[in-house]
Structure formats: structure tokens, C-alpha cells
Design a protein around this motif. Structure first.
Motif, PDB file in Angstrom:
ATOM      1  N   GLU A  68       0.844  -1.189   0.000  1.00 39.27           N
ATOM      2  CA  GLU A  68       0.000   0.000   0.000  1.00 39.27           C
ATOM      3  C   GLU A  68       0.884   1.246   0.000  1.00 39.27           C
ATOM      4  OE1 GLU A  68      -3.219  -0.402  -0.292  1.00 39.27           O
ATOM      5  OE2 GLU A  68      -3.153  -2.569   0.025  1.00 39.27           O
ATOM      6  N   ALA A  69       0.503   2.245  -0.759  1.00 40.94           N
ATOM      7  CA  ALA A  69       1.274   3.494  -0.802  1.00 40.94           C
ATOM      8  C   ALA A  69       1.258   4.153   0.580  1.00 40.94           C
ATOM      9  CB  ALA A  69       0.680   4.436  -1.845  1.00 40.94           C
ATOM     10  N   ASN A  70       2.414   4.663   1.006  1.00 41.14           N
ATOM     11  CA  ASN A  70       2.496   5.398   2.264  1.00 41.14           C
ATOM     12  C   ASN A  70       3.663   6.371   2.199  1.00 41.14           C
ATOM     13  OD1 ASN A  70       4.954   4.110   3.687  1.00 41.14           O
ATOM     14  ND2 ASN A  70       3.732   2.330   3.090  1.00 41.14           N
ATOM     15  N   LEU A  71       3.646   7.369   3.049  1.00 42.75           N
ATOM     16  CA  LEU A  71       4.636   8.449   2.993  1.00 42.75           C
ATOM     17  C   LEU A  71       6.065   7.982   3.196  1.00 42.75           C
ATOM     18  CD1 LEU A  71       2.756  11.278   4.904  1.00 42.75           C
ATOM     19  CD2 LEU A  71       3.189  11.110   2.452  1.00 42.75           C
ATOM     20  N   LEU A  72       6.283   6.962   4.010  1.00 40.39           N
ATOM     21  CA  LEU A  72       7.642   6.493   4.293  1.00 40.39           C
ATOM     22  C   LEU A  72       8.109   5.424   3.317  1.00 40.39           C
ATOM     23  CD1 LEU A  72       7.514   6.322   8.180  1.00 40.39           C
ATOM     24  CD2 LEU A  72       8.469   8.128   6.742  1.00 40.39           C
ATOM     25  N   ASP A  73       7.238   5.021   2.405  1.00 41.06           N
ATOM     26  CA  ASP A  73       7.550   3.975   1.420  1.00 41.06           C
ATOM     27  C   ASP A  73       8.032   2.700   2.123  1.00 41.06           C
ATOM     28  OD1 ASP A  73       7.647   2.929  -1.160  1.00 41.06           O
ATOM     29  OD2 ASP A  73       9.744   3.465  -1.427  1.00 41.06           O
ATOM     30  N   GLU A  74       7.361   2.368   3.233  1.00 40.42           N
ATOM     31  CA  GLU A  74       7.698   1.156   3.975  1.00 40.42           C
ATOM     32  C   GLU A  74       6.683   0.072   3.642  1.00 40.42           C
ATOM     33  OE1 GLU A  74       7.831   2.282   8.075  1.00 40.42           O
ATOM     34  OE2 GLU A  74       9.821   3.161   7.870  1.00 40.42           O
ATOM     35  N   HIS A  75       7.186  -1.119   3.361  1.00 40.80           N
ATOM     36  CA  HIS A  75       6.335  -2.241   2.970  1.00 40.80           C
ATOM     37  C   HIS A  75       6.836  -3.498   3.674  1.00 40.80           C
ATOM     38  CE1 HIS A  75       4.935   0.519  -0.112  1.00 40.80           C
ATOM     39  NE2 HIS A  75       6.199   0.736  -0.393  1.00 40.80           N
TER      40      HIS A  75
END
Length: 90
Positions: A73-80
Motif C-alpha cells: 500500500e502506498a504510504n509516505l515512508l515507502d515502507e512495505h
């Protein structure tokens, strides 16, 4: 970060020329000259003496087939987190 007696220098490494270059770069207003000083300091740190060994290079998940892989999922920290990812059934 690796200057002699610096708070972030946990290696104990010390190099007078490196310290001079970092100090000179901090005083330099001309961006081109400042970058040249940093390049010279970096060469001492990473190539000539190598008290550190950079092993990690951050790579984000940029390309994937959303029809096959879920949990990204897209998120501001680009953490997956890998534990959130799953293969979709066909």
C-alpha cells in the motif's frame, strides 16, 4: 559523521586530512567547491582507508504486478513490511 572525536564516530577512526576537508566544506559557500571537498573526503573514507564498509543501499518497491502480489500500500515512508505481502491466488 566520521570526524575525529565526533559524537557519531563510533569507529574510533581518525584522519587529520579528512577532518580538515570536512571543516573546510562546512565553511565553503560555493556549492561546487564544497562538493569537491566532500568528494575528496569521501575518497579517503571509503576508498583509501575504508574504516567503514557500506553494505546497505535502500531500494523501495517500485515495480510489481498488482494482480499477483498483494499487501503493498502506498504510504509516505515507502515502507512495505514483508509480513504484510502475499501472493494472490490465480
Amino acid at each position: 559523521m566520521f570526524v575525529t572525536d565526533g559524537g557519531n564516530n563510533e569507529t574510533g577512526w581518525s584522519n587529520k586530512r579528512y577532518d580538515e576537508l570536512i571543516a573546510a566544506a562546512a565553511r565553503e559557500n560555493n556549492a561546487e567547491k564544497r562538493f569537491a571537498l566532500f568528494r575528496e573526503a569521501e575518497k579517503i573514507l571509503v576508498t583509501d582507508e575504508a574504516p567503514i564498509c557500506p553494505l546497505y543501499y535502500y531500494v523501495g518497491i517500485q515495480f510489481y504486478d498488482a494482480n499477483k502480489l498483494g499487501g503493498i500500500e502506498a504510504n509516505l515512508l515507502d515502507e512495505h513490511p514483508l509480513k504484510a505481502m502475499y501472493w494472490k491466488k490465480r
